[in-house]
Design an enzyme around this catalytic site. Structure first.
Site: not given
Ligand code: NAP
Ligand code: GDD
Length: 323
Positions: A125, A127, A149
């Site tokens: 990801s 992220e 996460y």
């Protein structure tokens, strides 16, 4: 020629459902892994009943993964299952780590034990870039995750790279930037906005509470992105790729386009709720997918405006049918 078999973990999620659609058009036998629950959560794959096989196993249970691979004998494994909602990762950091980080190791260990020829895709990801160290982000940009996460995904990314380098597994990490669709979960901001617009338009609500309106994301269409996952596993060598549009937009712009599509003034309806602002924010994501374009021949087809309008139209239609 024998029919290729793909195993998808997370088939009940947004990406799993689009990937199943895509692989079926390519002639695959598609097997979806689901975790046991007291009620079925098959809404996104309802249209595929009878076309995909569903098997139970859990990323938390090592033996269930080994048995699943022995039973299914896939040529390709797409590891899409995870706890994927960033705010929940502050509420449940340990569980997020179990699913999203260690779950990857469990699946890779199962691959190593059962069949080292399996081609493995890990859903990494953007992220992981968090507090971005450069703009745009490439495969060489240093990581700086800003949520439990993001930290868990970073572990998943590196254990995938490490399994390739340690055991010569065909393991790829796709670093995907945000991708959305009418099948997106309603807690993510794109769908929260488009569903909110439709509810307001149909008279079911009047206000929409959001957090940080200035956050910027590189938003693409999930249907485009699953093709990139497949392309990665068709290459002669395993590698890691950024998948992104190269464009970036704010949550505010998302609201402007979504409300305008329904003929509504967004400032009259959107309220900021400080409780929705995150403890540590990812302010800006913008990906450079030139490696994927060059090596995989992958290009996004749906623009940001087309994506938002597609989602608003789908939610308007849905709320017209069943308020
Ligand atoms: P999603 O809609 O939240 O789907 C997540 C899936 O994981 C669901 O099918 C869920 O099953 C399953 N799952 C969760 N925990 C599990 C467990 N312990 N065992 C088995 N299955 C489990 O996520 P998505 O948007 O499709 O994203 C797919 C993957 O890509 C995720 O790993 C996500 O973190 C990653 N990713 C997504 C984006 C994006 O913008 N969408 C970008 C980059 C990376 P249930 O139905 O039982 O909950
Ligand atoms: N969810 C949500 N709800 N986000 C809001 C809201 C709100 O009410 N208001 C503002 N935002 C902002 C968030 O602060 C964030 O900056 C941005 O909107 C996007 O939030 P999400 O849609 O929840 O996505 P995400 O970027 O945190 O995470 C998604 O993309 C990642 C890839 O970058 C998820 O799909 C992750 O699983 C994925 O890895």
């Amino acid at each position: 020629m024998s029919i290729p078999t793909a195993l998808i973990t997370g088939i009940t999620g947004q990406d799993g459902s689009y990937l199943a659609d895509f692989l079926l058009t390519k002639g695959y036998r598609v097997v979806g892994m689901v975790r046991r629950s007291s009620t079925e959560n098959f809404e996104r794959i309802e249209h595929l009943r009878g076309q995909v096989e569903i098997c139970q196993a859990d990323l938390l249970d090592q033996l269930s993964l080994i048995n699943l691979l022995r039973q299914v004998r896939p040529g390709e494994v797409y590891n899409l299952a995870s706890q994927s909602f960033v705010p929940t990762s502050w509420e449940q950091p340990v569980l997020t780590g179990e699913f999203t980080a260690l779950g990857v190791t469990r699946m890779l260990e199962a691959v190593r034990l059962v069949d080292r020829e399996i081609r493995f895709y890990q859903a990494s990801s953007s992220e992981m870039f968090g507090k971005v160290q450069e703009v745009p982000q490439t495969e060489r940009t240093p990581f700086y995750p800003r949520s439990p996460y993001g930290v868990a995904k970073l572990y998943g990314h590196w254990i995938t790279v490490n399994s390739r380098e340690s055991y010569n597994l065909f393991a790829c990490s796709g670093i995907l930037f945000n991708h959305e669709s009418p099948r997106r979960g309603k807690e993510f901001v794109s769908r929260k906005v488009t569903d909110g617009v439709a509810r307001i338009k149909r008279g079911l609500a009047d206000q929409l509470f959001l957090g940080n309106l200035e956050a910027r994301r590189d938003w693409g269409y999930a249907g485009d992105y699953v093709e990139a996952m497949w392309l990665m596993l068709q290459q002669p060598q395993p590698d890691d790729y950024i998948i992104a549009t190269g464009d970036t937009h704010s949550v505010r712009e998302l609201c402007e386009i979504a409300f305008a599509r329904a003929g509504l003034p967004w400032q009259d309806h959107v309220m900021v709720d400080q409780k929705l602002v995150r403890p540590a924010e990812v302010d800006l994501l913008q990906g450079d997918a030139s490696k994927a374009q060059r090596v995989l021949g992958w290009h996004p087809r749906v623009s940001f405006r087309q994506l938002v309008e597609m989602m608003v139209d789908a939610d308007l239609a849905r709320h017209a049918q069943r308020p």
